[in-house]
Design a protein around this motif. Structure first.
Motif, PDB file in Angstrom:
ATOM      1  N   GLY A  14      39.893 -91.771 -22.346  1.00 26.70           N
ATOM      2  CA  GLY A  14      39.346 -92.578 -21.221  1.00 26.70           C
ATOM      3  C   GLY A  14      39.941 -94.007 -21.541  1.00 26.70           C
ATOM      4  O   GLY A  14      39.887 -94.036 -23.026  1.00 26.70           O
ATOM      5  N   GLY A  15      39.649 -94.891 -20.912  1.00 31.45           N
ATOM      6  CA  GLY A  15      39.896 -96.215 -20.966  1.00 31.45           C
ATOM      7  C   GLY A  15      41.446 -96.602 -21.583  1.00 31.45           C
ATOM      8  O   GLY A  15      41.595 -97.832 -22.098  1.00 31.45           O
ATOM      9  N   VAL A  16      42.330 -95.971 -21.486  1.00 36.59           N
ATOM     10  CA  VAL A  16      43.843 -96.127 -21.754  1.00 36.59           C
ATOM     11  C   VAL A  16      44.516 -97.305 -20.616  1.00 36.59           C
ATOM     12  O   VAL A  16      45.420 -97.519 -21.100  1.00 36.59           O
ATOM     13  CB  VAL A  16      44.558 -94.901 -22.155  1.00 36.59           C
ATOM     14  CG1 VAL A  16      44.018 -94.143 -23.021  1.00 36.59           C
ATOM     15  CG2 VAL A  16      44.558 -93.897 -20.704  1.00 36.59           C
ATOM     16  N   GLY A  17      43.690 -97.272 -19.696  1.00 36.26           N
ATOM     17  CA  GLY A  17      44.614 -98.200 -18.689  1.00 36.26           C
ATOM     18  C   GLY A  17      45.032 -97.683 -17.512  1.00 36.26           C
ATOM     19  O   GLY A  17      45.924 -98.357 -16.841  1.00 36.26           O
ATOM     20  N   LYS A  18      44.688 -96.585 -17.169  1.00 41.15           N
ATOM     21  CA  LYS A  18      44.955 -95.802 -16.002  1.00 41.15           C
ATOM     22  C   LYS A  18      44.876 -96.572 -14.553  1.00 41.15           C
ATOM     23  O   LYS A  18      45.660 -96.678 -13.890  1.00 41.15           O
ATOM     24  CB  LYS A  18      44.484 -94.410 -15.732  1.00 41.15           C
ATOM     25  CG  LYS A  18      44.546 -93.356 -16.822  1.00 41.15           C
ATOM     26  CD  LYS A  18      43.960 -92.046 -16.478  1.00 41.15           C
ATOM     27  CE  LYS A  18      42.568 -92.083 -16.671  1.00 41.15           C
ATOM     28  NZ  LYS A  18      41.999 -92.424 -18.070  1.00 41.15           N
ATOM     29  N   SER A  19      43.659 -96.969 -14.455  1.00 36.20           N
ATOM     30  CA  SER A  19      43.210 -97.494 -13.158  1.00 36.20           C
ATOM     31  C   SER A  19      44.187 -98.876 -13.067  1.00 36.20           C
ATOM     32  O   SER A  19      44.279 -99.399 -12.081  1.00 36.20           O
ATOM     33  CB  SER A  19      41.670 -97.739 -13.153  1.00 36.20           C
ATOM     34  OG  SER A  19      41.157 -96.401 -13.179  1.00 36.20           O
ATOM     35  N   THR A  20      44.248 -99.620 -14.115  1.00 32.47           N
ATOM     36  CA  THR A  20      44.808-100.840 -14.096  1.00 32.47           C
ATOM     37  C   THR A  20      46.255-100.773 -13.673  1.00 32.47           C
ATOM     38  O   THR A  20      46.645-101.519 -12.826  1.00 32.47           O
ATOM     39  CB  THR A  20      44.732-101.567 -15.555  1.00 32.47           C
ATOM     40  OG1 THR A  20      43.653-101.648 -16.047  1.00 32.47           O
ATOM     41  CG2 THR A  20      45.513-102.876 -15.613  1.00 32.47           C
ATOM     42  N   LEU A  21      46.878 -99.686 -14.294  1.00 30.84           N
ATOM     43  CA  LEU A  21      48.285 -99.468 -13.597  1.00 30.84           C
ATOM     44  C   LEU A  21      48.419 -98.828 -12.367  1.00 30.84           C
ATOM     45  O   LEU A  21      49.073 -99.244 -11.564  1.00 30.84           O
ATOM     46  CB  LEU A  21      48.856 -98.588 -14.766  1.00 30.84           C
ATOM     47  CG  LEU A  21      49.326 -98.929 -15.969  1.00 30.84           C
ATOM     48  CD1 LEU A  21      49.839 -97.739 -17.016  1.00 30.84           C
ATOM     49  CD2 LEU A  21      50.453 -99.830 -16.047  1.00 30.84           C
ATOM     50  N   THR A 133      51.335 -98.890 -22.815  1.00 33.79           N
ATOM     51  CA  THR A 133      50.556-100.069 -22.280  1.00 33.79           C
ATOM     52  C   THR A 133      49.526-100.689 -23.350  1.00 33.79           C
ATOM     53  O   THR A 133      49.477-100.185 -24.677  1.00 33.79           O
ATOM     54  CB  THR A 133      49.780 -99.636 -21.014  1.00 33.79           C
ATOM     55  OG1 THR A 133      49.345-100.749 -20.569  1.00 33.79           O
ATOM     56  CG2 THR A 133      48.715 -98.736 -21.395  1.00 33.79           C
ATOM     57  N   LYS A 134      49.091-101.805 -22.940  1.00 33.50           N
ATOM     58  CA  LYS A 134      48.119-102.742 -23.973  1.00 33.50           C
ATOM     59  C   LYS A 134      48.909-102.883 -25.424  1.00 33.50           C
ATOM     60  O   LYS A 134      48.309-103.007 -26.314  1.00 33.50           O
ATOM     61  CB  LYS A 134      46.973-101.992 -24.196  1.00 33.50           C
ATOM     62  CG  LYS A 134      46.153-101.711 -22.984  1.00 33.50           C
ATOM     63  CD  LYS A 134      44.553-101.454 -23.380  1.00 33.50           C
ATOM     64  CE  LYS A 134      43.903-100.561 -22.318  1.00 33.50           C
ATOM     65  NZ  LYS A 134      42.311-100.491 -22.713  1.00 33.50           N
ATOM     66  N   SER A 135      50.272-103.167 -25.074  1.00 33.16           N
ATOM     67  CA  SER A 135      50.938-103.372 -26.248  1.00 33.16           C
ATOM     68  C   SER A 135      51.093-105.053 -26.694  1.00 33.16           C
ATOM     69  O   SER A 135      50.939-105.956 -25.762  1.00 33.16           O
ATOM     70  CB  SER A 135      52.467-103.106 -26.022  1.00 33.16           C
ATOM     71  OG  SER A 135      53.214-103.506 -27.093  1.00 33.16           O
ATOM     72  N   VAL A 161      54.138-101.915 -21.198  1.00 32.87           N
ATOM     73  CA  VAL A 161      53.273-102.900 -20.449  1.00 32.87           C
ATOM     74  C   VAL A 161      52.275-103.745 -21.668  1.00 32.87           C
ATOM     75  O   VAL A 161      51.822-103.150 -22.328  1.00 32.87           O
ATOM     76  CB  VAL A 161      52.399-102.077 -19.579  1.00 32.87           C
ATOM     77  CG1 VAL A 161      51.178-102.867 -18.834  1.00 32.87           C
ATOM     78  CG2 VAL A 161      53.260-101.282 -18.557  1.00 32.87           C
ATOM     79  N   ARG A 162      52.735-105.133 -21.427  1.00 33.11           N
ATOM     80  CA  ARG A 162      51.783-105.905 -22.404  1.00 33.11           C
ATOM     81  C   ARG A 162      50.341-106.015 -22.194  1.00 33.11           C
ATOM     82  O   ARG A 162      49.848-105.862 -21.247  1.00 33.11           O
ATOM     83  CB  ARG A 162      52.581-107.180 -22.765  1.00 33.11           C
ATOM     84  CG  ARG A 162      54.047-106.902 -23.238  1.00 33.11           C
ATOM     85  CD  ARG A 162      54.736-108.266 -23.266  1.00 33.11           C
ATOM     86  NE  ARG A 162      55.356-108.544 -21.595  1.00 33.11           N
ATOM     87  CZ  ARG A 162      56.130-109.465 -21.295  1.00 33.11           C
ATOM     88  NH1 ARG A 162      56.378-110.505 -22.116  1.00 33.11           N
ATOM     89  NH2 ARG A 162      56.505-109.396 -20.015  1.00 33.11           N
ATOM     90  N   LEU A 163      49.617-106.315 -23.345  1.00 26.94           N
ATOM     91  CA  LEU A 163      48.249-106.572 -23.293  1.00 26.94           C
ATOM     92  C   LEU A 163      47.914-107.976 -23.156  1.00 26.94           C
ATOM     93  O   LEU A 163      48.312-109.033 -23.913  1.00 26.94           O
ATOM     94  CB  LEU A 163      47.641-106.218 -24.640  1.00 26.94           C
ATOM     95  CG  LEU A 163      46.138-106.458 -25.063  1.00 26.94           C
ATOM     96  CD1 LEU A 163      45.342-105.276 -24.714  1.00 26.94           C
ATOM     97  CD2 LEU A 163      45.780-107.021 -26.359  1.00 26.94           C
TER      98      LEU A 163
END
Ligand SMILES: Nc1ncnc2c1ncn2[C@@H]1O[C@H](COP(=O)(O)OP(=O)(O)OP(=O)(O)O)[C@@H](O)[C@H]1O
Ligand SMILES: [Mg+2]
Length: 200
Positions: A14-21, A133-135, A161-163
């Motif tokens: 969870g919390g990996v950035g699915k919804s943001t993407l 993502t969150k790089s 995708v950058r942080l």
């Protein structure tokens, strides 16, 4: 009629950035054609709430409602930790399955394990791609993680995708990251544009 292109976001963590993407990609896709967003997480419907607050020109649908008629694109945000069967079904039903992961050891290991699990269980891996993502925007940690996964046989998107805190502020403000007043919002939006070009 043209078939709907379905882009699914899933992960074993969870919390990996699915919804943001999911919200960002649906915002970009809506500029190209009729777009729907399906949030399969009924309990904490992050992307559904966000898209509605942002008044995105996308049709927000539930799983029960299914793919709306006339949609050229549909972004599907899955619930946290879907079971293997649900993920295998995604690899057969979606046009592309994106698995977001941050370029850190914990998430990369989980992503690699998920890739192998889906592969061994007979998933249609042609349609599956990891997205880093969150790089960290400075340095090449994300690119290195991407290249390392590729040497292990994993399909990985070229886009990293950058942080940027602009993504968090976009959620808080209920807008697309493009519309956040932040010096980095343009960079954050550029990553989403680049990812869309790559996967669509
Ligand atoms: N590229 C990014 N840059 C900065 N922060 C990000 C980025 N992507 C996601 N985040 C932040 O990480 C957190 C988790 O993101 P998000 O809610 O998109 O993940 P998720 O995979 O949908 O989580 P869940 O499994 O709980 O549904 C949020 O605080 C979000 O703002
Ligand atoms: Mg989510």
């Amino acid at each position: 009629m043209e078939k709907t292109m379905i882009l699914a976001l899933t992960s074993s963590k969870g919390g990996v950035g699915k919804s943001t993407l999911a919200v960002g990609l649906s915002g970009v896709l809506a500029m190209r054609g009729p777009t729907a967003l399906m949030d399969a997480d009924v309990e904490i419907a992050t992307s559904r709430d966000w898209a509605l607050r942002a008044k995105l020109p996308v049709q927000v649908v539930t799983e029960e409602e299914g793919v709306p008629k006339g949609a050229r694109y549909m972004v599907l945000d899955t619930e946290g930790r879907p079971d293997l069967e649900a993920m295998l079904a995604l690899t057969r039903g979606a046009s592309t399955v994106l698995i977001p992961t941050a370029p850190n050891g914990v998430e990369l290991r989980a992503t690699l394990a998920l890739w192998h699990k889906l592969n061994e269980a007979g998933g249609d891996m042609q349609r599956v791609r990891v997205i880093i993502t969150k790089s960290p925007p400075v340095g090449s940690v994300g690119q290195q993680a991407r290249d390392d996964l590729r040497t292990r046989g994993v399909q990985v998107c070229e886009t990293v995708v950058r942080l940027y805190t602009a993504h968090q502020r976009a959620y808080e403000q209920g807008v697309l990251v493009r519309d956040v007043h932040d010096t980095r919002s343009e960079n954050a939006w550029a990553d989403l544009l680049s990812l869309t070009v790559e996967v669509c």
